[in-house]
Design a protein around this motif. Sequence first.
Motif, PDB file in Angstrom:
ATOM      1  N   VAL A  35       0.842  -1.209   0.000  1.00 37.66           N
ATOM      2  CA  VAL A  35       0.000   0.000   0.000  1.00 37.66           C
ATOM      3  C   VAL A  35       0.875   1.257   0.000  1.00 37.66           C
ATOM      4  CG1 VAL A  35      -2.110   1.006   0.941  1.00 37.66           C
ATOM      5  CG2 VAL A  35      -1.560  -1.356   1.466  1.00 37.66           C
ATOM      6  N   MET A  36       1.846   1.251  -0.907  1.00 40.63           N
ATOM      7  CA  MET A  36       2.751   2.386  -1.050  1.00 40.63           C
ATOM      8  C   MET A  36       2.625   2.977  -2.445  1.00 40.63           C
ATOM      9  SD  MET A  36       6.314   0.948   0.588  1.00 40.63           S
ATOM     10  CE  MET A  36       6.491   0.551   2.326  1.00 40.63           C
ATOM     11  N   ASN A  37       3.114   4.191  -2.612  1.00 41.78           N
ATOM     12  CA  ASN A  37       3.213   4.810  -3.918  1.00 41.78           C
ATOM     13  C   ASN A  37       4.201   4.030  -4.776  1.00 41.78           C
ATOM     14  OD1 ASN A  37       4.554   6.801  -5.906  1.00 41.78           O
ATOM     15  ND2 ASN A  37       2.769   7.953  -5.195  1.00 41.78           N
ATOM     16  N   ARG A  38       3.941   3.948  -6.095  1.00 41.18           N
ATOM     17  CA  ARG A  38       4.818   3.199  -6.995  1.00 41.18           C
ATOM     18  C   ARG A  38       6.266   3.673  -6.929  1.00 41.18           C
ATOM     19  NH1 ARG A  38       3.008   0.240 -11.259  1.00 41.18           N
ATOM     20  NH2 ARG A  38       4.698   1.037 -12.573  1.00 41.18           N
ATOM     21  N   VAL A  39       6.443   4.970  -6.691  1.00 41.53           N
ATOM     22  CA  VAL A  39       7.798   5.526  -6.634  1.00 41.53           C
ATOM     23  C   VAL A  39       8.601   4.865  -5.518  1.00 41.53           C
ATOM     24  CG1 VAL A  39       9.159   7.616  -6.251  1.00 41.53           C
ATOM     25  CG2 VAL A  39       7.087   7.709  -7.660  1.00 41.53           C
ATOM     26  N   LYS A  40       7.936   4.528  -4.416  1.00 47.03           N
ATOM     27  CA  LYS A  40       8.623   3.850  -3.315  1.00 47.03           C
ATOM     28  C   LYS A  40       9.178   2.504  -3.778  1.00 47.03           C
ATOM     29  CE  LYS A  40       7.979   6.892  -0.071  1.00 47.03           C
ATOM     30  NZ  LYS A  40       9.135   7.608   0.531  1.00 47.03           N
ATOM     31  N   GLY A  41       8.446   1.846  -4.662  1.00 45.23           N
ATOM     32  CA  GLY A  41       8.939   0.585  -5.217  1.00 45.23           C
ATOM     33  C   GLY A  41      10.187   0.781  -6.051  1.00 45.23           C
ATOM     34  N   HIS A  42      10.212   1.866  -6.836  1.00 48.30           N
ATOM     35  CA  HIS A  42      11.400   2.158  -7.641  1.00 48.30           C
ATOM     36  C   HIS A  42      12.596   2.491  -6.743  1.00 48.30           C
ATOM     37  CE1 HIS A  42       9.065   1.917 -11.232  1.00 48.30           C
ATOM     38  NE2 HIS A  42       8.336   2.982 -10.961  1.00 48.30           N
ATOM     39  N   GLU A  43      12.336   3.211  -5.652  1.00 50.72           N
ATOM     40  CA  GLU A  43      13.423   3.539  -4.725  1.00 50.72           C
ATOM     41  C   GLU A  43      13.982   2.277  -4.087  1.00 50.72           C
ATOM     42  OE1 GLU A  43      11.592   6.229  -2.021  1.00 50.72           O
ATOM     43  OE2 GLU A  43      11.768   7.976  -3.358  1.00 50.72           O
ATOM     44  N   LYS A  44      13.096   1.357  -3.713  1.00 52.24           N
ATOM     45  CA  LYS A  44      13.539   0.083  -3.143  1.00 52.24           C
ATOM     46  C   LYS A  44      14.293  -0.736  -4.185  1.00 52.24           C
ATOM     47  CE  LYS A  44      13.593  -3.188   0.049  1.00 52.24           C
ATOM     48  NZ  LYS A  44      14.356  -3.045   1.321  1.00 52.24           N
ATOM     49  N   GLY A  45      13.837  -0.664  -5.432  1.00 54.15           N
ATOM     50  CA  GLY A  45      14.503  -1.399  -6.509  1.00 54.15           C
ATOM     51  C   GLY A  45      15.923  -0.950  -6.741  1.00 54.15           C
ATOM     52  N   LEU A  47      21.331  -3.763 -17.507  1.00 57.22           N
ATOM     53  CA  LEU A  47      20.100  -3.585 -16.752  1.00 57.22           C
ATOM     54  C   LEU A  47      19.103  -2.779 -17.585  1.00 57.22           C
ATOM     55  CD1 LEU A  47      21.625  -2.618 -13.274  1.00 57.22           C
ATOM     56  CD2 LEU A  47      20.894  -4.888 -14.048  1.00 57.22           C
ATOM     57  N   TYR A  48      17.921  -3.347 -17.779  1.00 52.84           N
ATOM     58  CA  TYR A  48      16.853  -2.667 -18.516  1.00 52.84           C
ATOM     59  C   TYR A  48      16.202  -1.678 -17.554  1.00 52.84           C
ATOM     60  CZ  TYR A  48      13.287  -2.705 -22.294  1.00 52.84           C
ATOM     61  OH  TYR A  48      12.471  -2.396 -23.356  1.00 52.84           O
ATOM     62  N   ALA A  49      16.703  -0.450 -17.562  1.00 48.97           N
ATOM     63  CA  ALA A  49      16.311   0.531 -16.548  1.00 48.97           C
ATOM     64  C   ALA A  49      15.107   1.376 -16.954  1.00 48.97           C
ATOM     65  CB  ALA A  49      17.496   1.445 -16.232  1.00 48.97           C
ATOM     66  N   PHE A  50      14.972   1.671 -18.261  1.00 44.57           N
ATOM     67  CA  PHE A  50      13.869   2.513 -18.722  1.00 44.57           C
ATOM     68  C   PHE A  50      13.668   2.265 -20.204  1.00 44.57           C
ATOM     69  CE2 PHE A  50      11.698   6.416 -19.982  1.00 44.57           C
ATOM     70  CZ  PHE A  50      10.833   6.642 -18.921  1.00 44.57           C
ATOM     71  N   SER A  51      12.474   1.816 -20.569  1.00 46.87           N
ATOM     72  CA  SER A  51      12.207   1.468 -21.966  1.00 46.87           C
ATOM     73  C   SER A  51      11.601   2.646 -22.723  1.00 46.87           C
ATOM     74  CB  SER A  51      11.243   0.274 -22.038  1.00 46.87           C
ATOM     75  OG  SER A  51       9.928   0.667 -21.671  1.00 46.87           O
ATOM     76  N   THR A  52      11.594   2.554 -24.042  1.00 44.75           N
ATOM     77  CA  THR A  52      10.949   3.585 -24.850  1.00 44.75           C
ATOM     78  C   THR A  52       9.460   3.659 -24.514  1.00 44.75           C
ATOM     79  OG1 THR A  52      10.759   1.935 -26.624  1.00 44.75           O
ATOM     80  CG2 THR A  52      12.579   3.494 -26.776  1.00 44.75           C
ATOM     81  N   GLU A  53       8.859   2.523 -24.171  1.00 47.17           N
ATOM     82  CA  GLU A  53       7.441   2.488 -23.812  1.00 47.17           C
ATOM     83  C   GLU A  53       7.174   3.161 -22.463  1.00 47.17           C
ATOM     84  OE1 GLU A  53       8.333  -0.360 -26.873  1.00 47.17           O
ATOM     85  OE2 GLU A  53       9.158  -0.203 -24.843  1.00 47.17           O
ATOM     86  N   ASN A  54       8.189   3.199 -21.603  1.00 51.88           N
ATOM     87  CA  ASN A  54       8.006   3.794 -20.278  1.00 51.88           C
ATOM     88  C   ASN A  54       7.720   5.297 -20.333  1.00 51.88           C
ATOM     89  OD1 ASN A  54      10.453   1.669 -18.565  1.00 51.88           O
ATOM     90  ND2 ASN A  54       8.262   1.384 -18.894  1.00 51.88           N
ATOM     91  N   TRP A  55       8.038   5.950 -21.464  1.00 48.10           N
ATOM     92  CA  TRP A  55       7.719   7.368 -21.601  1.00 48.10           C
ATOM     93  C   TRP A  55       6.214   7.603 -21.558  1.00 48.10           C
ATOM     94  CZ3 TRP A  55      11.399  10.572 -20.615  1.00 48.10           C
ATOM     95  CH2 TRP A  55      12.725  10.332 -21.021  1.00 48.10           C
ATOM     96  N   GLN A  56       5.430   6.546 -21.805  1.00 46.82           N
ATOM     97  CA  GLN A  56       3.972   6.683 -21.813  1.00 46.82           C
ATOM     98  C   GLN A  56       3.368   6.622 -20.405  1.00 46.82           C
ATOM     99  OE1 GLN A  56       2.305   3.864 -24.696  1.00 46.82           O
ATOM    100  NE2 GLN A  56       4.227   3.940 -25.840  1.00 46.82           N
ATOM    101  N   ARG A  57       4.180   6.358 -19.401  1.00 46.11           N
ATOM    102  CA  ARG A  57       3.676   6.332 -18.027  1.00 46.11           C
ATOM    103  C   ARG A  57       3.318   7.751 -17.574  1.00 46.11           C
ATOM    104  NH1 ARG A  57       7.317   1.917 -14.596  1.00 46.11           N
ATOM    105  NH2 ARG A  57       6.828   0.134 -15.922  1.00 46.11           N
ATOM    106  N   PRO A  58       2.545   7.873 -16.482  1.00 48.23           N
ATOM    107  CA  PRO A  58       2.186   9.215 -15.989  1.00 48.23           C
ATOM    108  C   PRO A  58       3.413  10.084 -15.786  1.00 48.23           C
ATOM    109  CG  PRO A  58       0.929   7.529 -14.831  1.00 48.23           C
ATOM    110  CD  PRO A  58       1.940   6.799 -15.672  1.00 48.23           C
ATOM    111  N   LYS A  59       3.308  11.370 -16.131  1.00 48.00           N
ATOM    112  CA  LYS A  59       4.446  12.283 -16.065  1.00 48.00           C
ATOM    113  C   LYS A  59       5.062  12.317 -14.668  1.00 48.00           C
ATOM    114  CE  LYS A  59       5.909  17.000 -17.166  1.00 48.00           C
ATOM    115  NZ  LYS A  59       6.671  17.176 -15.906  1.00 48.00           N
ATOM    116  N   LYS A  60       4.229  12.252 -13.653  1.00 46.17           N
ATOM    117  CA  LYS A  60       4.729  12.297 -12.285  1.00 46.17           C
ATOM    118  C   LYS A  60       5.662  11.121 -12.012  1.00 46.17           C
ATOM    119  CE  LYS A  60       3.175  12.732  -7.480  1.00 46.17           C
ATOM    120  NZ  LYS A  60       2.000  12.812  -6.572  1.00 46.17           N
TER     121      LYS A  60
END
Length: 247
Positions: A34-44, A65-78
């Motif tokens: 029950v955390m914000n997704r960003v917390k998951g990225h920080e833990k990652g 390491l596949y850190a950020f894909s071209t498709e990831n640009w479509q995620r919410p700006k925040k």
Amino acid sequence: MMERDLPEGLSADRLPEHVAFIMDGNGRWAKKRVMNRVKGHEKGAGAVRQVVETCTKFGIPYLTLYAFSTENWQRPKKEVDALMGLLTRFLRNERKKLVKNGVRLTAIGEIDRLPEEVRHELDLTMEETRSNARLTLCLALSYGSRSEMVAMVQKIAEGVKEGRIDAASVDEEMVSQHLFTREIPDPDLVIRTSGEMRLSNFLLWQSAYSEIFFTDTLWPDFTESEFASILKDYQGRERRFGKVLQP
């Protein structure tokens, strides 16, 4: 000879030269708690540090390491902004440690799409680590294998048009030399976390004969012991590259 610190049961002479990770599951790790997704990225990011350290410890010379894909640009700006900020801090904070541990940083992908601050920290880190030889850490950033191959076709077609390349001479080696990964070997082992069983537009050409391992573990929970277990599994496989092994 590179010094290795291997767990029992792992053979130094059968380790992969290049391991590539699809780091998946940060968002689900956070959702379960029950955390914000960003917390998951920080833990990652902690799992990233551990995998880098494990590769240097085991003596694996290449890690992608596949850190950020071209498709990831479509995620919410925040979320994208948070990921770019996390990447900036990671590069800034880990630079001295990478230098100290003999890690050379490289990057593949459409790097020009990254924010200026990220590119600045990336350039600094690559410059300060360029003489290191213990481990080459390759970050796939704004990376997509299909766009990579489109760019490769365009470069070769331009060479043919200008007369620098004979169309009849185009072969697999020439294709490989026009990809982002031309300076690193193809991955021997591709590992994807979180239970998803697909490559998601990652190193499609380069992974033609890679061994692939899928684990249900979410990326932030990935440990050195599981990495060692996967490497033992890899060492038990027969890599035939399409050939029949003779008895």
